[in-house]
Design a protein around this motif. Structure first.
Motif, PDB file in Angstrom:
ATOM      1  N   ASP A  33       0.876  -1.166   0.000  1.00 21.15           N
ATOM      2  CA  ASP A  33       0.000   0.000   0.000  1.00 21.15           C
ATOM      3  C   ASP A  33       0.917   1.220   0.000  1.00 21.15           C
ATOM      4  OD1 ASP A  33      -2.117   1.791   0.435  1.00 21.15           O
ATOM      5  OD2 ASP A  33      -2.049   1.498   2.602  1.00 21.15           O
ATOM      6  N   VAL A  34       0.849   2.041  -1.049  1.00 19.94           N
ATOM      7  CA  VAL A  34       1.807   3.131  -1.248  1.00 19.94           C
ATOM      8  C   VAL A  34       1.078   4.472  -1.204  1.00 19.94           C
ATOM      9  CG1 VAL A  34       3.527   4.105  -2.827  1.00 19.94           C
ATOM     10  CG2 VAL A  34       3.184   1.618  -2.744  1.00 19.94           C
ATOM     11  N   GLU A  35       1.614   5.401  -0.426  1.00 18.75           N
ATOM     12  CA  GLU A  35       1.129   6.772  -0.444  1.00 18.75           C
ATOM     13  C   GLU A  35       2.284   7.658  -0.878  1.00 18.75           C
ATOM     14  OE1 GLU A  35      -1.752   8.738   2.466  1.00 18.75           O
ATOM     15  OE2 GLU A  35       0.201   9.564   3.044  1.00 18.75           O
ATOM     16  N   VAL A  36       2.037   8.489  -1.903  1.00 18.46           N
ATOM     17  CA  VAL A  36       3.069   9.368  -2.458  1.00 18.46           C
ATOM     18  C   VAL A  36       2.672  10.816  -2.182  1.00 18.46           C
ATOM     19  CG1 VAL A  36       4.369  10.008  -4.527  1.00 18.46           C
ATOM     20  CG2 VAL A  36       3.506   7.667  -4.292  1.00 18.46           C
ATOM     21  N   LYS A  37       3.575  11.555  -1.551  1.00 18.78           N
ATOM     22  CA  LYS A  37       3.326  12.964  -1.228  1.00 18.78           C
ATOM     23  C   LYS A  37       3.205  13.789  -2.507  1.00 18.78           C
ATOM     24  CE  LYS A  37       6.312  12.767   2.863  1.00 18.78           C
ATOM     25  NZ  LYS A  37       7.580  13.306   3.423  1.00 18.78           N
ATOM     26  N   PRO A  38       2.422  14.878  -2.475  1.00 24.99           N
ATOM     27  CA  PRO A  38       2.337  15.773  -3.645  1.00 24.99           C
ATOM     28  C   PRO A  38       3.721  16.273  -4.062  1.00 24.99           C
ATOM     29  CG  PRO A  38       0.668  16.346  -2.025  1.00 24.99           C
ATOM     30  CD  PRO A  38       1.572  15.324  -1.373  1.00 24.99           C
ATOM     31  N   GLY A  39       3.974  16.240  -5.367  1.00 23.11           N
ATOM     32  CA  GLY A  39       5.247  16.699  -5.905  1.00 23.11           C
ATOM     33  C   GLY A  39       6.405  15.736  -5.728  1.00 23.11           C
ATOM     34  N   MET A  40       6.157  14.594  -5.131  1.00 23.07           N
ATOM     35  CA  MET A  40       7.212  13.619  -4.866  1.00 23.07           C
ATOM     36  C   MET A  40       6.960  12.353  -5.681  1.00 23.07           C
ATOM     37  SD  MET A  40       9.018  15.338  -2.765  1.00 23.07           S
ATOM     38  CE  MET A  40      10.135  14.231  -1.940  1.00 23.07           C
ATOM     39  N   GLY A  41       7.877  11.375  -5.583  1.00 24.02           N
ATOM     40  CA  GLY A  41       7.675  10.126  -6.296  1.00 24.02           C
ATOM     41  C   GLY A  41       8.777   9.129  -6.040  1.00 24.02           C
ATOM     42  N   HIS A  42       8.499   7.898  -6.440  1.00 19.73           N
ATOM     43  CA  HIS A  42       9.533   6.866  -6.435  1.00 19.73           C
ATOM     44  C   HIS A  42      10.228   6.995  -7.777  1.00 19.73           C
ATOM     45  CE1 HIS A  42      10.773   2.423  -5.669  1.00 19.73           C
ATOM     46  NE2 HIS A  42      11.800   3.251  -5.722  1.00 19.73           N
ATOM     47  N   ASP A  43      11.419   7.585  -7.746  1.00 16.83           N
ATOM     48  CA  ASP A  43      12.173   7.902  -8.953  1.00 16.83           C
ATOM     49  C   ASP A  43      12.516   6.623  -9.723  1.00 16.83           C
ATOM     50  OD1 ASP A  43      13.414   9.574 -10.787  1.00 16.83           O
ATOM     51  OD2 ASP A  43      14.538  10.670  -9.266  1.00 16.83           O
ATOM     52  N   PHE A  44      13.121   6.772 -10.886  1.00 20.72           N
ATOM     53  CA  PHE A  44      13.374   5.662 -11.801  1.00 20.72           C
ATOM     54  C   PHE A  44      14.124   4.525 -11.113  1.00 20.72           C
ATOM     55  CE2 PHE A  44      12.521   9.226 -14.550  1.00 20.72           C
ATOM     56  CZ  PHE A  44      11.699   8.649 -15.508  1.00 20.72           C
ATOM     57  N   HIS A  45      13.593   3.317 -11.293  1.00 20.91           N
ATOM     58  CA  HIS A  45      14.139   2.119 -10.663  1.00 20.91           C
ATOM     59  C   HIS A  45      13.671   0.897 -11.450  1.00 20.91           C
ATOM     60  CE1 HIS A  45      10.072   2.452  -9.002  1.00 20.91           C
ATOM     61  NE2 HIS A  45      10.139   1.163  -8.740  1.00 20.91           N
ATOM     62  N   PRO A  95      -2.124  13.786  -1.493  1.00 20.54           N
ATOM     63  CA  PRO A  95      -1.397  12.510  -1.547  1.00 20.54           C
ATOM     64  C   PRO A  95      -2.041  11.546  -2.549  1.00 20.54           C
ATOM     65  CG  PRO A  95      -1.728  13.181   0.717  1.00 20.54           C
ATOM     66  CD  PRO A  95      -2.551  14.111  -0.137  1.00 20.54           C
ATOM     67  N   ALA A  96      -1.209  10.828  -3.294  1.00 23.28           N
ATOM     68  CA  ALA A  96      -1.685   9.787  -4.211  1.00 23.28           C
ATOM     69  C   ALA A  96      -1.606   8.451  -3.482  1.00 23.28           C
ATOM     70  CB  ALA A  96      -0.835   9.751  -5.477  1.00 23.28           C
ATOM     71  N   HIS A  97      -2.546   7.578  -3.787  1.00 25.04           N
ATOM     72  CA  HIS A  97      -2.614   6.273  -3.132  1.00 25.04           C
ATOM     73  C   HIS A  97      -2.579   5.194  -4.211  1.00 25.04           C
ATOM     74  CE1 HIS A  97      -4.915   3.568  -0.067  1.00 25.04           C
ATOM     75  NE2 HIS A  97      -3.673   3.166  -0.288  1.00 25.04           N
ATOM     76  N   LEU A  98      -1.603   4.293  -4.095  1.00 22.82           N
ATOM     77  CA  LEU A  98      -1.392   3.212  -5.061  1.00 22.82           C
ATOM     78  C   LEU A  98      -1.311   1.881  -4.333  1.00 22.82           C
ATOM     79  CD1 LEU A  98       1.628   4.870  -6.919  1.00 22.82           C
ATOM     80  CD2 LEU A  98      -0.750   4.887  -7.692  1.00 22.82           C
ATOM     81  N   ILE A  99      -1.607   0.822  -5.054  1.00 25.31           N
ATOM     82  CA  ILE A  99      -1.310  -0.535  -4.605  1.00 25.31           C
ATOM     83  C   ILE A  99      -0.307  -1.100  -5.603  1.00 25.31           C
ATOM     84  CG2 ILE A  99      -2.173  -2.878  -4.227  1.00 25.31           C
ATOM     85  CD1 ILE A  99      -3.140  -0.964  -2.092  1.00 25.31           C
ATOM     86  N   ALA A 100       0.833  -1.571  -5.099  1.00 25.57           N
ATOM     87  CA  ALA A 100       1.851  -2.207  -5.941  1.00 25.57           C
ATOM     88  C   ALA A 100       1.871  -3.698  -5.609  1.00 25.57           C
ATOM     89  CB  ALA A 100       3.218  -1.588  -5.682  1.00 25.57           C
ATOM     90  N   ILE A 101       1.784  -4.515  -6.647  1.00 23.08           N
ATOM     91  CA  ILE A 101       1.788  -5.975  -6.492  1.00 23.08           C
ATOM     92  C   ILE A 101       2.968  -6.493  -7.300  1.00 23.08           C
ATOM     93  CG2 ILE A 101       0.490  -8.104  -6.831  1.00 23.08           C
ATOM     94  CD1 ILE A 101      -2.045  -6.174  -6.989  1.00 23.08           C
TER      95      ILE A 101
END
Length: 127
Positions: A33-45, A95-101
């Motif tokens: 369960d992923v929450e990403v702050k506004p203006g932020m992100g999980h950069d390239f990986h 905040p953005a809310h994602l599910i990563a599987i």
């Protein structure tokens, strides 16, 4: 239960480990369960030995798969092959809310990541 889910705080947001070997003993799927702050992100990986599905529950996410960009909104999902470079950035004001599987589980945590943000061409795609 949500209150029992271990969470990890990062510079760009936080993760809730819904299912991975330490919590559930699962060997095939890691669910985060992923929450990403506004203006932020999980950069390239990339995840060398894991496929991934990212499902957007809330917010607007600039999703990169290799050098292709699209905007995900609630109900949108993407599939990412193993070892494919990708990134997720919150381009909204909330905040953005994602599910990563991810699968299969790799290592003790069930998750492997190789950061690519400092390498070309990934270090210049969002300039």
């Amino acid at each position: 239960m949500k209150t029992d889910t271990p969470r990890e705080t990062l510079d760009w947001g936080n993760l809730g480990w819904l299912s991975h070997p330490p919590a559930t003993g699962n060997k095939n799927l890691t669910v985060i369960d992923v929450e990403v702050k506004p203006g932020m992100g999980h950069d390239f990986h990339r995840h060398p030995d894991q496929e991934e599905v990212i499902y957007c529950i809330k917010g607007q996410v600039e999703q990169w798969i290799e050098q292709e960009k699209r905007i995900l909104g609630p109900g949108d999902a993407v599939y990412i092959d193993a070892d494919v470079v990708h990134a997720s950035f919150n381009v909204g004001s909330e905040p953005a809310h994602l599910i990563a599987i991810l699968g299969p589980c790799v290592g003790e945590e069930g998750y492997e990541v190789v950061e690519m943000a400092e390498e070309a061409p990934w270090n210049s795609l969002r300039d």
